[in-house]
Design an enzyme around this catalytic site. Sequence first.
Site, PDB file in Angstrom:
ATOM      1  N   PRO A  11       0.794  -1.228   0.000  1.00  0.00           N
ATOM      2  CG  PRO A  11      -0.052  -1.036   2.166  1.00  0.00           C
ATOM      3  CD  PRO A  11       0.616  -1.999   1.234  1.00  0.00           C
ATOM      4  CG  ASN A  12      -0.303   4.324   1.361  1.00  0.00           C
ATOM      5  OD1 ASN A  12      -1.292   4.831   0.845  1.00  0.00           O
ATOM      6  ND2 ASN A  12      -0.306   3.819   2.578  1.00  0.00           N
ATOM      7  NE  ARG A  19       3.452   7.167   2.014  1.00  0.00           N
ATOM      8  CZ  ARG A  19       3.856   6.008   2.451  1.00  0.00           C
ATOM      9  NH1 ARG A  19       4.324   5.121   1.596  1.00  0.00           N
ATOM     10  NH2 ARG A  19       3.782   5.700   3.718  1.00  0.00           N
ATOM     11  CE1 TYR A  24       8.611   5.336   2.625  1.00  0.00           C
ATOM     12  CE2 TYR A  24       7.272   7.281   3.011  1.00  0.00           C
ATOM     13  CZ  TYR A  24       7.651   6.004   3.363  1.00  0.00           C
ATOM     14  OH  TYR A  24       7.074   5.395   4.440  1.00  0.00           O
ATOM     15  CG  ASN A  75       8.350  -2.106  -0.159  1.00  0.00           C
ATOM     16  OD1 ASN A  75       7.807  -2.142   0.940  1.00  0.00           O
ATOM     17  ND2 ASN A  75       8.975  -1.034  -0.606  1.00  0.00           N
ATOM     18  CB  ALA A  78       1.628  -0.022   6.129  1.00  0.00           C
ATOM     19  CG  HIS A  81       5.615  -2.443  10.112  1.00  0.00           C
ATOM     20  ND1 HIS A  81       6.964  -2.764  10.170  1.00  0.00           N
ATOM     21  CD2 HIS A  81       5.504  -1.478   9.159  1.00  0.00           C
ATOM     22  CE1 HIS A  81       7.624  -2.001   9.307  1.00  0.00           C
ATOM     23  NE2 HIS A  81       6.766  -1.228   8.684  1.00  0.00           N
ATOM     24  CD  GLU A  99      10.903  -7.580   5.225  1.00  0.00           C
ATOM     25  OE1 GLU A  99      10.364  -6.676   5.872  1.00  0.00           O
ATOM     26  OE2 GLU A  99      11.361  -8.616   5.761  1.00  0.00           O
ATOM     27  CG  HIS A 101      11.158  -2.412   3.993  1.00  0.00           C
ATOM     28  ND1 HIS A 101       9.787  -2.313   3.930  1.00  0.00           N
ATOM     29  CD2 HIS A 101      11.440  -3.602   4.565  1.00  0.00           C
ATOM     30  CE1 HIS A 101       9.266  -3.414   4.447  1.00  0.00           C
ATOM     31  NE2 HIS A 101      10.248  -4.211   4.831  1.00  0.00           N
ATOM     32  CG  LEU A 102      11.452   2.459  -1.372  1.00  0.00           C
ATOM     33  CD1 LEU A 102      10.259   3.347  -1.689  1.00  0.00           C
ATOM     34  CD2 LEU A 102      12.400   2.409  -2.549  1.00  0.00           C
ATOM     35  CB  THR A 103      12.994   4.281   4.676  1.00  0.00           C
ATOM     36  OG1 THR A 103      11.964   3.462   5.254  1.00  0.00           O
ATOM     37  CG2 THR A 103      12.385   5.338   3.759  1.00  0.00           C
ATOM     38  NE  ARG A 108      10.393   5.849   8.126  1.00  0.00           N
ATOM     39  CZ  ARG A 108       9.362   5.667   7.322  1.00  0.00           C
ATOM     40  NH1 ARG A 108       9.351   4.684   6.441  1.00  0.00           N
ATOM     41  NH2 ARG A 108       8.314   6.470   7.379  1.00  0.00           N
ATOM     42  NE  ARG A 112       7.196   4.130   9.775  1.00  0.00           N
ATOM     43  CZ  ARG A 112       6.144   4.153   8.957  1.00  0.00           C
ATOM     44  NH1 ARG A 112       5.900   3.147   8.148  1.00  0.00           N
ATOM     45  NH2 ARG A 112       5.337   5.201   8.945  1.00  0.00           N
TER      46      ARG A 112
END
Length: 146
Positions: A11-12, A19, A24, A75, A78, A81, A99, A101-103, A108, A112
């Site tokens: 999502p997102n 965003r 990001y 990826n 959300a 988690h 897996e 993740h961009l960040t 964070r 997360r």
Amino acid sequence: MASPIFVLNGPNLNRLGTREPEVYGRTSLADIERLCRETAEDIGFELEFRQTNFEGMLVDWIQEAGDLAQGMIINPAAYTHTSVAIRDAITTADIPTIEVHLTNIFARDAFRHHSFVSPVAYGVICGFGATGYRLAIEALSEVIRA
């Protein structure tokens, strides 16, 4: 033709580029898809690239990957988690899964830091932005060819 590798996005991520660019960056999901396609082509893999905002759809695609793909990059965004369903689908798919993740999720918010996906993934790449997808494709190709 060999089985593809699936790159699945949660999502997102369809809002990347606009965003929270301070978190990001300005790279769009279309930019990431181009990077993934170029990387896969360079190393001789077919690629299936998808994004959804719906948990059940992601579960369906993970199951499809288990039936059709050599490996998967995910990826879950959300859902990383929160989703036992995605974790269980990855386990059932029984293909090498990375897996991404961009960040750096560990730098964070505390919520997360926990991933339901990491314990069932072959590996995790986080914090490298879009480059993480390229690294994941390269790593997955090594796992598949081993």
